[in-house]
Design a protein around this motif. Structure first.
Motif, PDB file in Angstrom:
ATOM      1  N   VAL A 165       0.895  -1.045   0.108  1.00 44.77           N
ATOM      2  CA  VAL A 165      -0.014   0.152   0.034  1.00 44.77           C
ATOM      3  C   VAL A 165       0.971   1.242   0.161  1.00 44.77           C
ATOM      4  O   VAL A 165       1.757   1.286   0.660  1.00 44.77           O
ATOM      5  CB  VAL A 165      -0.916   0.014   1.169  1.00 44.77           C
ATOM      6  CG1 VAL A 165      -1.936   1.288   1.280  1.00 44.77           C
ATOM      7  CG2 VAL A 165      -1.860  -1.247   1.257  1.00 44.77           C
ATOM      8  N   SER A 166       0.376   2.044  -0.831  1.00 46.91           N
ATOM      9  CA  SER A 166       1.419   3.462  -1.038  1.00 46.91           C
ATOM     10  C   SER A 166       0.465   4.601  -0.430  1.00 46.91           C
ATOM     11  O   SER A 166      -0.630   4.650  -0.914  1.00 46.91           O
ATOM     12  CB  SER A 166       1.750   3.627  -2.192  1.00 46.91           C
ATOM     13  OG  SER A 166       2.466   4.886  -2.249  1.00 46.91           O
ATOM     14  N   TYR A 167       1.031   5.437   0.572  1.00 44.22           N
ATOM     15  CA  TYR A 167       0.386   6.497   1.020  1.00 44.22           C
ATOM     16  C   TYR A 167       1.095   7.760   0.769  1.00 44.22           C
ATOM     17  O   TYR A 167       2.242   7.847   0.973  1.00 44.22           O
ATOM     18  CB  TYR A 167       0.291   6.490   2.632  1.00 44.22           C
ATOM     19  CG  TYR A 167      -0.612   5.483   3.257  1.00 44.22           C
ATOM     20  CD1 TYR A 167      -1.893   5.591   3.286  1.00 44.22           C
ATOM     21  CD2 TYR A 167      -0.111   4.177   3.729  1.00 44.22           C
ATOM     22  CE1 TYR A 167      -2.871   4.646   3.789  1.00 44.22           C
ATOM     23  CE2 TYR A 167      -1.066   3.095   4.121  1.00 44.22           C
ATOM     24  CZ  TYR A 167      -2.353   3.332   4.296  1.00 44.22           C
ATOM     25  OH  TYR A 167      -3.414   2.514   4.637  1.00 44.22           O
ATOM     26  N   ASN A 168       0.347   8.922   0.339  1.00 47.12           N
ATOM     27  CA  ASN A 168       0.795  10.313   0.193  1.00 47.12           C
ATOM     28  C   ASN A 168       0.024  11.101   1.064  1.00 47.12           C
ATOM     29  O   ASN A 168       0.015  12.428   0.951  1.00 47.12           O
ATOM     30  CB  ASN A 168       0.952  10.527  -1.304  1.00 47.12           C
ATOM     31  CG  ASN A 168      -0.286  10.667  -1.819  1.00 47.12           C
ATOM     32  OD1 ASN A 168      -1.493   9.861  -1.565  1.00 47.12           O
ATOM     33  ND2 ASN A 168      -0.554  11.750  -2.935  1.00 47.12           N
ATOM     34  N   LYS A 169      -0.869  10.465   1.893  1.00 41.38           N
ATOM     35  CA  LYS A 169      -1.550  11.470   2.871  1.00 41.38           C
ATOM     36  C   LYS A 169      -2.155  10.681   4.078  1.00 41.38           C
ATOM     37  O   LYS A 169      -2.032   9.366   3.825  1.00 41.38           O
ATOM     38  CB  LYS A 169      -2.823  12.187   2.121  1.00 41.38           C
ATOM     39  CG  LYS A 169      -4.003  11.199   1.615  1.00 41.38           C
ATOM     40  CD  LYS A 169      -5.029  12.043   1.077  1.00 41.38           C
ATOM     41  CE  LYS A 169      -6.044  10.628   0.378  1.00 41.38           C
ATOM     42  NZ  LYS A 169      -7.329  11.428  -0.382  1.00 41.38           N
ATOM     43  N   GLY A 170      -2.439  11.199   5.109  1.00 33.86           N
ATOM     44  CA  GLY A 170      -2.867  10.454   6.276  1.00 33.86           C
ATOM     45  C   GLY A 170      -2.145  10.847   7.567  1.00 33.86           C
ATOM     46  O   GLY A 170      -1.346  11.931   7.546  1.00 33.86           O
ATOM     47  N   GLU A 171      -1.920   9.823   8.459  1.00 35.91           N
ATOM     48  CA  GLU A 171      -1.193  10.107   9.858  1.00 35.91           C
ATOM     49  C   GLU A 171       0.391   9.930   9.279  1.00 35.91           C
ATOM     50  O   GLU A 171       0.481   8.726   9.355  1.00 35.91           O
ATOM     51  CB  GLU A 171      -1.761   9.310  10.673  1.00 35.91           C
ATOM     52  CG  GLU A 171      -3.271   9.799  11.221  1.00 35.91           C
ATOM     53  CD  GLU A 171      -3.699   8.940  12.613  1.00 35.91           C
ATOM     54  OE1 GLU A 171      -2.869   8.140  12.834  1.00 35.91           O
ATOM     55  OE2 GLU A 171      -4.810   8.973  12.541  1.00 35.91           O
ATOM     56  N   LEU A 172       1.139  10.612   9.008  1.00 32.74           N
ATOM     57  CA  LEU A 172       2.567  10.710   8.682  1.00 32.74           C
ATOM     58  C   LEU A 172       3.233   9.596   9.513  1.00 32.74           C
ATOM     59  O   LEU A 172       3.893   8.635   9.126  1.00 32.74           O
ATOM     60  CB  LEU A 172       3.242  11.950   8.444  1.00 32.74           C
ATOM     61  CG  LEU A 172       4.823  12.025   7.948  1.00 32.74           C
ATOM     62  CD1 LEU A 172       4.804  11.004   7.010  1.00 32.74           C
ATOM     63  CD2 LEU A 172       5.118  13.237   8.084  1.00 32.74           C
ATOM     64  N   ARG A 173       3.230  10.019  10.940  1.00 34.42           N
ATOM     65  CA  ARG A 173       4.117   9.246  11.837  1.00 34.42           C
ATOM     66  C   ARG A 173       3.485   7.735  12.075  1.00 34.42           C
ATOM     67  O   ARG A 173       4.337   7.076  12.175  1.00 34.42           O
ATOM     68  CB  ARG A 173       3.938  10.051  13.215  1.00 34.42           C
ATOM     69  CG  ARG A 173       4.280  11.434  13.160  1.00 34.42           C
ATOM     70  CD  ARG A 173       4.151  11.873  14.695  1.00 34.42           C
ATOM     71  NE  ARG A 173       4.087  13.386  14.729  1.00 34.42           N
ATOM     72  CZ  ARG A 173       3.657  14.130  15.686  1.00 34.42           C
ATOM     73  NH1 ARG A 173       2.997  13.562  16.515  1.00 34.42           N
ATOM     74  NH2 ARG A 173       3.559  15.549  15.501  1.00 34.42           N
ATOM     75  N   THR A 174       2.449   7.813  12.049  1.00 38.05           N
ATOM     76  CA  THR A 174       1.721   6.209  12.055  1.00 38.05           C
ATOM     77  C   THR A 174       2.175   5.570  10.791  1.00 38.05           C
ATOM     78  O   THR A 174       2.737   4.196  10.804  1.00 38.05           O
ATOM     79  CB  THR A 174       0.308   6.446  12.166  1.00 38.05           C
ATOM     80  OG1 THR A 174      -0.168   6.839  13.688  1.00 38.05           O
ATOM     81  CG2 THR A 174      -0.335   4.831  12.462  1.00 38.05           C
ATOM     82  N   ILE A 175       1.873   5.904   9.670  1.00 38.84           N
ATOM     83  CA  ILE A 175       2.275   5.260   8.382  1.00 38.84           C
ATOM     84  C   ILE A 175       3.802   5.113   8.472  1.00 38.84           C
ATOM     85  O   ILE A 175       4.369   3.906   8.065  1.00 38.84           O
ATOM     86  CB  ILE A 175       1.880   6.317   7.158  1.00 38.84           C
ATOM     87  CG1 ILE A 175       0.283   6.235   7.058  1.00 38.84           C
ATOM     88  CG2 ILE A 175       2.336   5.669   6.020  1.00 38.84           C
ATOM     89  CD1 ILE A 175      -0.154   7.610   6.313  1.00 38.84           C
ATOM     90  N   LEU A 176       4.439   6.108   8.901  1.00 37.47           N
ATOM     91  CA  LEU A 176       6.143   5.874   8.801  1.00 37.47           C
ATOM     92  C   LEU A 176       6.519   4.819   9.653  1.00 37.47           C
ATOM     93  O   LEU A 176       7.335   3.956   9.510  1.00 37.47           O
ATOM     94  CB  LEU A 176       6.806   7.252   9.144  1.00 37.47           C
ATOM     95  CG  LEU A 176       8.151   7.236   8.693  1.00 37.47           C
ATOM     96  CD1 LEU A 176       8.337   7.038   7.164  1.00 37.47           C
ATOM     97  CD2 LEU A 176       8.692   8.829   9.243  1.00 37.47           C
ATOM     98  N   LYS A 177       5.606   4.720  11.027  1.00 39.00           N
ATOM     99  CA  LYS A 177       6.274   3.611  11.922  1.00 39.00           C
ATOM    100  C   LYS A 177       5.768   2.382  11.449  1.00 39.00           C
ATOM    101  O   LYS A 177       6.362   1.338  11.453  1.00 39.00           O
ATOM    102  CB  LYS A 177       5.246   3.613  13.221  1.00 39.00           C
ATOM    103  CG  LYS A 177       5.680   5.071  13.914  1.00 39.00           C
ATOM    104  CD  LYS A 177       4.659   5.333  15.200  1.00 39.00           C
ATOM    105  CE  LYS A 177       5.146   6.326  15.946  1.00 39.00           C
ATOM    106  NZ  LYS A 177       4.142   6.916  17.118  1.00 39.00           N
ATOM    107  N   ALA A 178       4.675   2.191  10.684  1.00 43.75           N
ATOM    108  CA  ALA A 178       4.188   0.860   9.909  1.00 43.75           C
ATOM    109  C   ALA A 178       5.444   0.388   9.006  1.00 43.75           C
ATOM    110  O   ALA A 178       5.781  -0.801   8.949  1.00 43.75           O
ATOM    111  CB  ALA A 178       2.950   0.876   9.341  1.00 43.75           C
ATOM    112  N   SER A 179       5.685   1.556   7.902  1.00 41.87           N
ATOM    113  CA  SER A 179       6.654   1.307   7.106  1.00 41.87           C
ATOM    114  C   SER A 179       7.855   0.446   7.601  1.00 41.87           C
ATOM    115  O   SER A 179       8.488  -0.041   6.974  1.00 41.87           O
ATOM    116  CB  SER A 179       6.970   2.668   6.171  1.00 41.87           C
ATOM    117  OG  SER A 179       7.901   2.125   5.165  1.00 41.87           O
TER     118      SER A 179
END
Length: 249
Positions: A115-129
């Motif tokens: 899944v690719s994100y370019n919007k949303g909760e940045l810190r949470t998405i980055l932690k998941a990545s």
């Protein structure tokens, strides 16, 4: 004005090598307009996209514990929460983002898809990545259970295709030779299997970049060599400067 894309793989401490490429591009007056990152490469991309300099990112990477694993805590808890390592994202990055220039890849372990994100909760998405699937609990976000993007795709070039005039790729994990040391424990063998899987998948997409930096010269370094960040950065800077000097950009 040309649109310049840069793809940054994961790689733990090895992802510091991406800073060498970004530094050389800056010296050539080439400023990336689009960034796509995986795992530790996504951390570099997010910081760079938020205006941090190469030197500031290097300093942050040395100060914080993002590029290592707290093995004592892992031994006690059996599995880690992303907050055990990445809670300090709040000190450097905004909570939310909406961007046409930054893309962060994660793995959805329910669907088995990237899944690719370019919007949303940045810190949470980055932690998941960056949540290595053998160490961390999945991150529940966006009605998905998300883990380290490198599990399926450690070179997420797709968001930049047809958006950029020129794409630079940077793959930080070298394909080292097999050694009996990989059999000393389960984690060592898993790391070897992940490295093989990641590189073979990524290599199929290298030709989607106009210029590709495959950091194979880093074979003497490991993904958890946080104490060698300065050396990795310097070697990457010298290598990228040499390689890019051969081409007309």
């Amino acid at each position: 004005m040309k649109k310049i894309g840069v793809v940054l793989s994961g790689g733990g401490a090895l992802a510091t090598a991406h800073l060498g490429l970004l530094k050389v591009l800056e010296e050539q007056n080439i400023k990336p307009t689009h960034l796509s990152g995986n795992s530790a490469g996504a951390c570099v991309a997010a910081l760079y996209n938020n205006g941090y300099s190469i030197e500031e990112i290097l300093s942050i990477m040395k100060k914080e514990d993002w590029l290592t694993v707290p093995f004592q805590k892992l031994k006690e808890q059996k599995i880690l929460s992303v907050e055990d390592m990445f809670g300090s994202f709040k000190d450097y990055l905004p909570k939310n983002f909406t961007s046409n220039s930054l893309y962060i890849a994660v793995t959805d372990i329910n669907t088995g898809k990237t899944v690719s994100y370019n919007k949303g909760e940045l810190r949470t998405i980055l932690k998941a990545s960056a949540a290595l699937s053998t160490f961390f609990k999945p991150v529940n976000y966006d009605r998905k259970n998300l883990v380290d993007s490198a599990l399926l795709d450690n070179f997420h070039v797709e968001p930049l295709i047809n958006k950029c005039d020129v794409i630079y790729g940077s793959y930080a994990i070298p394909m080292t030779s097999y050694s009996p040391m990989h059999e000393e424990n389960v984690q060592g063998l898993l790391n070897r299997l992940f490295a093989i899987n990641g590189y073979q998948r990524a290599k199929l997409k290298f030709d989607k970049c106009n210029y590709m930096i495959d950091h194979q010269y880093l074979k003497d370094f490991k993904v958890l060599d946080r104490h060698k960040i300065d050396v990795i950065y310097q070697k990457s800077y010298e290598y990228c400067k040499k390689e890019l000097s051969k081409i007309e950009v």
